[in-house]
Design an enzyme around this catalytic site. Structure first.
Site, mmCIF file in Angstrom:
data_model
loop_
_atom_site.group_PDB
_atom_site.id
_atom_site.type_symbol
_atom_site.label_atom_id
_atom_site.label_comp_id
_atom_site.label_asym_id
_atom_site.label_seq_id
_atom_site.Cartn_x
_atom_site.Cartn_y
_atom_site.Cartn_z
ATOM 1 N N ASP A 1 -9.566 -0.957 4.559
ATOM 2 C CA ASP A 1 -9.365 -0.876 6.037
ATOM 3 C C ASP A 1 -10.059 -1.596 6.862
ATOM 4 O O ASP A 1 -9.593 -2.110 7.987
ATOM 5 C CB ASP A 1 -9.498 0.988 6.184
ATOM 6 C CG ASP A 1 -8.630 1.748 5.403
ATOM 7 O OD1 ASP A 1 -7.402 1.408 5.517
ATOM 8 O OD2 ASP A 1 -9.070 2.679 4.833
ATOM 9 N N ASP B 1 0.833 -1.300 0.091
ATOM 10 C CA ASP B 1 0.089 -0.015 -0.044
ATOM 11 C C ASP B 1 0.898 1.353 0.032
ATOM 12 O O ASP B 1 0.624 2.191 -0.715
ATOM 13 C CB ASP B 1 -0.839 -0.096 1.164
ATOM 14 C CG ASP B 1 -1.930 0.948 1.264
ATOM 15 O OD1 ASP B 1 -2.456 1.185 0.057
ATOM 16 O OD2 ASP B 1 -2.168 1.548 2.187
#
Length: 430
Positions: free
Chosen positions: A351, A195
């Site tokens: 998330d 990420d």
């Protein structure tokens, strides 16, 4: 404004942290309640996260480490390939295909993966229900979920959409908790590093995707939780607001979206704005109307109008948007009421998933590690928002929270738990 600025900022942040907390709580309850998700003796299923190596309890530590690294490497490569494919499809405007693919994915997650968890709950608690009723309930639940998340032109309550987004995160996270322990920790670290690279590195797939969406003044083709509703009755003026955690193939980033350059006003837009009157700065365009006789007077008045508009935008910002440097469209008080497009904080589904996976894995060991990991994740999310307000460009949402969560997990398991248990058993602490 009612209340202080800090109270308003807190409301906006809590609007994001509350669903994350609920998602993690429900995943922990699933891990504790359903034996198939909490028992280590259950044979792990083979998924994209453990294609190369299927961990066994009898394997040595070196074998587990090597196999988990291979699994994480393969999984990250698969995610990168899928993300680049998504970027290519989005670049060539295959938006309908992407929307249908996301609808199918949501239907599969809710119907198949969610149905499996539902059947496990029925077996665990011996709920009396027949197969036909179970199928009807599951089908209705799935169809309503897909329509709530992806329906276009249908007035869907924002609360219902938020609930189904949280449920999608819970279902996927509950399935990820089936992964072996070493594979889970290695996978979380690898995804956080990926990420970081995908969002910040030049040519990163998520960076390219964010830039494409921003240049088109369009939403990211991904599942994103919206902390507050977006209302717009003025299609002539649209802009992207604050986007936290845009998701692509289970990867997450925090993005400060920019106002589209098309907001520059030509002659037609000046005529449209002539009808508007600001509630904070009344009759701000009277000078513009009266200055049309000469070009010099028009330029002077236009400068004044631009200064007045900047002051008004500052007054109309929400506290968090003002802190983060965001702009919002001014309200109008014309005869036809135009509602502005308000973009608040958004959080990607990835998330929810990986935060909950970390807490769910901690729940398999002890509740003390659950508390520590939860506090670490929430603290990391808060740090990400602070960094976003400082740097004001796209930032990854996973690295800080995942790093703090893993660090707190092992510190609690290695240091805090032996200390607390030892002092409690020796009657030194109650």
């Amino acid at each position: 404004m009612d209340g202080s600025i800090l109270e308003s900022i807190g409301v906006e942040i809590i609007g994001v942290m509350s669903p994350v907390s609920i998602c993690m709580l429900l995943v922990v309850l699933l891990v504790y309640s359903i034996s198939s998700f909490s028992s280590p003796s259950v044979e792990p299923i083979r998924t994209a996260a453990n294609l190369v190596y299927l961990e066994a309890p009898s394997d040595s530590t070196s074998q587990k480490i090597e196999g988990s690294l291979l699994n994480a490497l393969v999984f990250v490569i698969l995610i990168a390939v899928v993300t680049f494919l998504l970027v290519i499809l989005y670049y060539y405007n295959f938006t309908n295909f992407l929307k249908n693919y996301m609808r199918f994915s949501a239907f599969f997650v809710l119907g198949v993966m969610g149905g499996s968890i539902f059947l496990s709950i029925i077996r665990q608690f011996s709920i009396p229900i027949d197969a036909i009723t179970c199928f009807i309930l599951l089908f209705n639940f799935t169809v309503v979920g897909v329509l709530s998340v992806f329906a276009e032109g249908i007035p869907i309550p924002i609360v219902l959409r938020q609930v189904y987004m949280v449920l999608l995160g819970i279902i996927v996270a509950a399935w990820f908790t089936n992964l072996p322990e070493w594979t889970t920790w290695t996978l979380l670290v690898a995804l956080a590093l990926y990420d970081l690279v995908a969002v910040l590195a030049p040519g990163g797939p998520l960076k390219i995707l964010v830039e494409l969406a921003s240049s088109r003044d369009d939403d990211l083709p991904a599942l994103v939780y919206e902390a507050r509703p977006t209302v717009s009755r003025n299609p002539m003026r649209s802009s992207l607001g604050l986007l936290v955690g845009g998701v692509s193939s289970d990867s997450v980033e925090v993005e400060m979206a920019r106002r589209n350059a098309a907001d520059s006003r030509d002659g037609d837009s000046v005529e449209m704005m002539d009808e508007e009157t600001s509630p904070l700065v009344p009759n701000r365009l009277d000078g513009v109307r009266s200055s049309s006789s000469t070009s010099s007077e028009f330029s002077v008045t236009t400068d004044r109008f631009q200064q007045t508009e900047i002051v008004e935008d500052e007054e109309e910002r929400t506290p968090l948007s003002a802190m983060l440097g965001m702009e919002m469209e001014p309200q109008s008080r014309s005869g036809d009421v135009r509602e502005e497009t308000t973009r608040g904080i958004k959080l990607g589904l990835g998330d929810f998933v990986f935060y909950s996976v970390l807490v769910g894995r901690a729940a398999m060991y002890d509740l003390m590690t659950v508390y520590a990991c939860y506090l670490a994740i929430i603290s990391g999310l808060g740090c990400t928002l602070i960094l976003l307000s400082v740097f004001r460009h796209a930032l990854p949402a996973l690295p800080i929270s995942i790093a703090l969560g893993i660090m707190f997990y092992f510190l609690t398991r290695v240091l805090m738990e032996p200390f607390v248990v030892g002092t409690s058993t020796n009657l030194m602490m109650f």
